[in-house]
Design a protein around this motif. Structure first.
Motif, PDB file in Angstrom:
ATOM      1  N   LYS A  12       6.790 -38.969  49.776  1.00 40.09           N
ATOM      2  CA  LYS A  12       8.245 -38.980  49.819  1.00 40.09           C
ATOM      3  C   LYS A  12       8.798 -38.227  48.624  1.00 40.09           C
ATOM      4  O   LYS A  12       8.201 -38.237  47.550  1.00 40.09           O
ATOM      5  N   MET A  13       9.945 -37.606  48.813  1.00 44.85           N
ATOM      6  CA  MET A  13      10.557 -36.882  47.724  1.00 44.85           C
ATOM      7  C   MET A  13      11.391 -37.825  46.872  1.00 44.85           C
ATOM      8  O   MET A  13      12.119 -38.670  47.389  1.00 44.85           O
ATOM      9  N   SER A  14      11.275 -37.661  45.563  1.00 39.59           N
ATOM     10  CA  SER A  14      12.061 -38.498  44.664  1.00 39.59           C
ATOM     11  C   SER A  14      13.528 -38.085  44.715  1.00 39.59           C
ATOM     12  O   SER A  14      13.877 -37.035  45.240  1.00 39.59           O
ATOM     13  N   GLY A  17      14.491 -34.713  43.441  1.00 32.01           N
ATOM     14  CA  GLY A  17      13.951 -33.582  44.170  1.00 32.01           C
ATOM     15  C   GLY A  17      12.902 -32.797  43.418  1.00 32.01           C
ATOM     16  O   GLY A  17      12.546 -31.705  43.817  1.00 32.01           O
ATOM     17  N   THR A  19       9.882 -34.275  42.204  1.00 36.29           N
ATOM     18  CA  THR A  19       8.554 -34.834  42.413  1.00 36.29           C
ATOM     19  C   THR A  19       8.462 -35.447  43.803  1.00 36.29           C
ATOM     20  O   THR A  19       9.458 -35.796  44.414  1.00 36.29           O
ATOM     21  N   GLN A  20       7.230 -35.574  44.238  1.00 36.64           N
ATOM     22  CA  GLN A  20       6.983 -36.297  45.471  1.00 36.64           C
ATOM     23  C   GLN A  20       6.086 -37.463  45.140  1.00 36.64           C
ATOM     24  O   GLN A  20       5.245 -37.375  44.250  1.00 36.64           O
ATOM     25  N   TRP A  28       1.720 -39.471  42.655  1.00 35.51           N
ATOM     26  CA  TRP A  28       2.885 -38.583  42.651  1.00 35.51           C
ATOM     27  C   TRP A  28       2.492 -37.208  42.151  1.00 35.51           C
ATOM     28  O   TRP A  28       1.499 -37.041  41.459  1.00 35.51           O
ATOM     29  N   ILE A  31       6.842 -31.012  42.318  1.00 37.21           N
ATOM     30  CA  ILE A  31       7.123 -29.991  43.316  1.00 37.21           C
ATOM     31  C   ILE A  31       7.434 -28.679  42.604  1.00 37.21           C
ATOM     32  O   ILE A  31       8.174 -28.656  41.629  1.00 37.21           O
ATOM     33  N   ILE A  39      11.318 -28.299  51.845  1.00 41.42           N
ATOM     34  CA  ILE A  39      11.402 -29.656  51.313  1.00 41.42           C
ATOM     35  C   ILE A  39      12.695 -30.320  51.792  1.00 41.42           C
ATOM     36  O   ILE A  39      12.715 -31.484  52.146  1.00 41.42           O
ATOM     37  N   GLY A  43      13.293 -33.861  53.747  1.00 39.66           N
ATOM     38  CA  GLY A  43      14.047 -34.957  53.151  1.00 39.66           C
ATOM     39  C   GLY A  43      15.339 -35.206  53.884  1.00 39.66           C
ATOM     40  O   GLY A  43      16.072 -36.116  53.534  1.00 39.66           O
TER      41      GLY A  43
END
Ligand code: ZN
Length: 43
Positions: A12-14, A17, A19-20, A28, A31, A39, A43
């Motif tokens: 999942k994207m933080s 935007g 990090t994932q 983690w 990106i 991306i 998201g």
């Protein structure tokens, strides 16, 4: 999109935007600056 290299769950994207993360094993990764368009689709 990418899957977790540890448990193969979805990454999942933080909120920022940059990090994932994996909600299953807490893996983690950062990106890169490229591919922001794909991306955003995820998201
Ligand atoms: Zn994982």
């Amino acid at each position: 999109m990418k899957t977790c290299p540890k448990c193969h769950g979805r990454l999942k994207m933080s909120a920022d935007g940059k990090t994932q993360y994996c909600s299953i094993c807490r893996y983690w990764t950062k990106i890169g600056t490229a591919r922001l368009d794909s991306i955003m689709i995820y998201g």
